[in-house]
Design a protein around this motif. Structure first.
Motif, PDB file in Angstrom:
ATOM      1  N   GLN A 294     -13.012 -17.388 -19.715  1.00  0.00           N
ATOM      2  CA  GLN A 294     -14.006 -16.763 -18.833  1.00  0.00           C
ATOM      3  C   GLN A 294     -15.183 -16.227 -19.646  1.00  0.00           C
ATOM      4  O   GLN A 294     -16.349 -16.362 -19.243  1.00  0.00           O
ATOM      5  N   ALA A 295     -14.881 -15.657 -20.804  1.00  0.00           N
ATOM      6  CA  ALA A 295     -15.949 -15.110 -21.645  1.00  0.00           C
ATOM      7  C   ALA A 295     -16.832 -16.207 -22.231  1.00  0.00           C
ATOM      8  O   ALA A 295     -18.000 -15.968 -22.552  1.00  0.00           O
TER       9      ALA A 295
ATOM     10  N   GLU B 284      -4.500 -14.048 -21.994  1.00  0.00           N
ATOM     11  CA  GLU B 284      -5.507 -13.954 -23.034  1.00  0.00           C
ATOM     12  C   GLU B 284      -6.391 -15.196 -23.073  1.00  0.00           C
ATOM     13  O   GLU B 284      -7.626 -15.098 -23.237  1.00  0.00           O
ATOM     14  N   CYS B 285      -5.790 -16.367 -22.892  1.00  0.00           N
ATOM     15  CA  CYS B 285      -6.586 -17.601 -22.880  1.00  0.00           C
ATOM     16  C   CYS B 285      -7.546 -17.612 -21.691  1.00  0.00           C
ATOM     17  O   CYS B 285      -8.695 -18.044 -21.812  1.00  0.00           O
TER      18      CYS B 285
ATOM     19  N   ALA C 174     -13.427 -20.513 -28.694  1.00  0.00           N
ATOM     20  CA  ALA C 174     -12.887 -19.330 -28.020  1.00  0.00           C
ATOM     21  C   ALA C 174     -11.368 -19.312 -28.067  1.00  0.00           C
ATOM     22  O   ALA C 174     -10.746 -18.250 -28.269  1.00  0.00           O
ATOM     23  N   LEU C 175     -10.761 -20.486 -27.883  1.00  0.00           N
ATOM     24  CA  LEU C 175      -9.302 -20.540 -27.855  1.00  0.00           C
ATOM     25  C   LEU C 175      -8.698 -20.686 -29.257  1.00  0.00           C
ATOM     26  O   LEU C 175      -7.497 -20.426 -29.441  1.00  0.00           O
ATOM     27  N   GLY C 176      -9.500 -21.110 -30.221  1.00  0.00           N
ATOM     28  CA  GLY C 176      -8.957 -21.430 -31.543  1.00  0.00           C
ATOM     29  C   GLY C 176      -8.593 -20.230 -32.374  1.00  0.00           C
ATOM     30  O   GLY C 176      -7.745 -20.319 -33.273  1.00  0.00           O
TER      31      GLY C 176
ATOM     32  N   LEU D  67      -3.991 -26.456 -22.266  1.00  0.00           N
ATOM     33  CA  LEU D  67      -3.675 -25.838 -23.550  1.00  0.00           C
ATOM     34  C   LEU D  67      -2.753 -26.750 -24.370  1.00  0.00           C
ATOM     35  O   LEU D  67      -1.852 -27.396 -23.834  1.00  0.00           O
ATOM     36  N   ASP D  68      -2.961 -26.774 -25.667  1.00  0.00           N
ATOM     37  CA  ASP D  68      -2.079 -27.508 -26.599  1.00  0.00           C
ATOM     38  C   ASP D  68      -1.158 -26.492 -27.279  1.00  0.00           C
ATOM     39  O   ASP D  68      -1.616 -25.445 -27.753  1.00  0.00           O
TER      40      ASP D  68
END
Length: 474
Positions: free
Chosen positions: A373-374, A367-368, A414-416, A346-347
């Motif tokens: 996973q999703a 949450e990440c 997904a993470l953005g 992660l950044d």
């Protein structure tokens, strides 16, 4: 009344003899051809009109087999055989009128007017004298040596028949006791005979399987009885069934299997099985006991899951990652497929952790993890190594740059999206490194090290969304 205990062993009492006779459960039983044949042979060989197989109890002598008489018993105090069983060898009386012991007996003074008697005791294995094989005549006479020896041998065979009866009764008694015990056991018990046909199936086994035993060959046991490997899904191969293994000559100890019976919860049992062999070595079948370990197995699986799970995110942990990676590499080698591993870091996570505290940081990680996973395809495997480091094995991945770019875009998308944590909108990004290798060159530790190195290159150079390295290259 003359003594009837053993003249060679004063400890062998009349009371003991009567108990041994009672154990035979033979008094007043129907005629049997084996005893009838012996009486007929004795009469024929000794050339007399009367021959008897007698059994002497406390009050009477009773004839198990008779030739030449139309009644089946006499009072004990009128029995010639009472005297015969008081000794261990043949009692021969050439003329009973001339013998003070017998001269006054009703059967000598009146019908059937007996004069000659010869009786050989029926001596059991323990030495008890149950009765006699005797021959009688209405005239005086003596037996020849051959006739005496024949009477001894025939009496021995009659005693053998009595001992066989004793062993049969003992066997039936043991079998009944064992059957009763097996029915009451909390463990399941199944057996098969020397031909592989199921035999014993105690109440516990019937309850667990929901069926009674059938004459099925071993190859059909797994499907019919719902026998699975310990994973509860894989049907046992016929040769893996514990009873079948024992029938084949193997001793089985502690094999865990799952019984899946329709309408019931799966049951995990620990099986011990052994072959059954006769003294000469030939197979009598096999026996298997099954002990219910469902609770222990469930607890063990729970502990195993906990040991392989990251407590914060619920993802597989480092231990689980390497175990699964080894399995995945083995599958890839068998299928000759290329392998791809991604290292994701992660950044901006450290800044969030420092600014808002560890509780918020933990929520960000959870949450990440959920978003990562999703974003995975079915068959992909993602894990958390430590801190904000995640790893991903891409199932049936194409190592081409375009395909890996699509994977990276999916993860970064997904993470953005902003994270809504504790009423705050927080943002993180990620750096991704991919390591690829051919199936024959892939090694777990090396792949991970190369993916980690690629990720750090991507983190340093923000002009590239990800970095791919060939793990086969030095």
């Amino acid at each position: 009344m003359p003594s009837t205990h053993h003249d060679t062993d004063p400890g062998m009492t009349e009371a003991g003899r009567l108990r041994a006779l009672a154990e035979l459960q033979i008094m007043d039983t129907p005629p049997e051809s084996a005893f009838d044949d012996l009486a007929w042979l004795a009469a024929s060989i000794c050339q007399v009109p009367i021959a008897l197989v007698t059994l002497v109890d406390a009050e009477r002598q009773w004839f198990k087999a008779r030739c030449g008489l139309d009644f089946d018993s006499t009072p004990r105090n009128e029995a010639f055989c009472t005297h015969a069983i008081a000794q261990s060898n043949l009692l021969e009386v050439p003329d009973m009128r001339a013998d003070a012991r017998f001269a006054g007996y009703p059967s000598v003074l009146g019908a059937p007017h007996l004069r000659f008697y010869a009786g050989m005791p029926l001596i059991g294995e323990a030495g008890w004298r149950y009765g006699t094989l005797c021959v009688m005549d209405r005239t005086t006479r003596r037996l020849s040596d051959v006739q005496r020896e024949s009477l001894r041998r025939l009496a021995a065979r009659a005693a053998d028949l009595l001992e066989s009866r004793r062993q049969r009764i003992l066997g039936e008694s043991r079998a009944a006791a064992i059957a009763e015990l097996l029915e009451a056991l909390p463990d399941g018990v199944v057996t098969c005979d020397g031909g592989g046909t199921l035999q014993e199936f105690n109440k516990t086994a019937r309850d667990w399987h929901g069926v009674d035993p059938r004459a099925l060959p071993p190859a059909q046991w797994p499907a019919y009885f719902g026998l699975c490997e310990a994973d509860g899904r894989t049907l046992l191969a016929p040769e893996r069934v514990p009873l079948a293994r024992a029938y084949a000559g193997e001793k089985v100890r502690g094999q865990a299997i799952v019984i899946r019976t329709p309408g019931m919860e799966p049951r995990t049992v620990s099986c011990n099985a052994s072959p059954l062999r006769a003294p000469d070595g030939h197979s009598l079948g096999a026996v298997c006991t099954m002990h219910d370990i469902t609770t222990q197995a469930h607890e063990s699986r729970q502990m195993e899951v906990l040991a392989m799970t990251d407590a914060l995110t619920g993802l597989p942990n480092r231990t689980a990652w390497f175990a699964e990676l080894e399995r995945a590499l083995a599958r890839a080698r068998r299928a000759d497929l290329p392998v791809v591993v991604a290292f994701i870091d992660l950044d901006g996570f450290k800044d969030i952790n420092d600014a808002h505290g560890h509780a918020v940081g933990d929520e960000v990680l959870r949450e990440c993890a959920h978003r990562l996973q999703a974003s995975c395809r079915q068959g992909d495997y993602i894990a958390r190594l430590a801190g904000d480091e995640f790893v991903l094995f891409l199932d049936h991945a194409n190592p081409a740059a375009a395909d890996l770019a699509a994977v990276a875009q999916r993860i970064q998308a997904a993470l953005g999206a902003p994270l809504q944590i504790a009423g705050r909108a927080l943002a993180v990004g990620c750096s991704i490194g991919f390591a690829t290798a051919t199936a024959d060159q892939a090694r777990a530790e090396h792949l991970l090290h190369q993916a980690d190195a690629a990720m750090y290159r991507a983190k340093r150079d923000k002009s590239v969304p990800f970095v791919v390295v060939d793990a086969a290259q030095p």
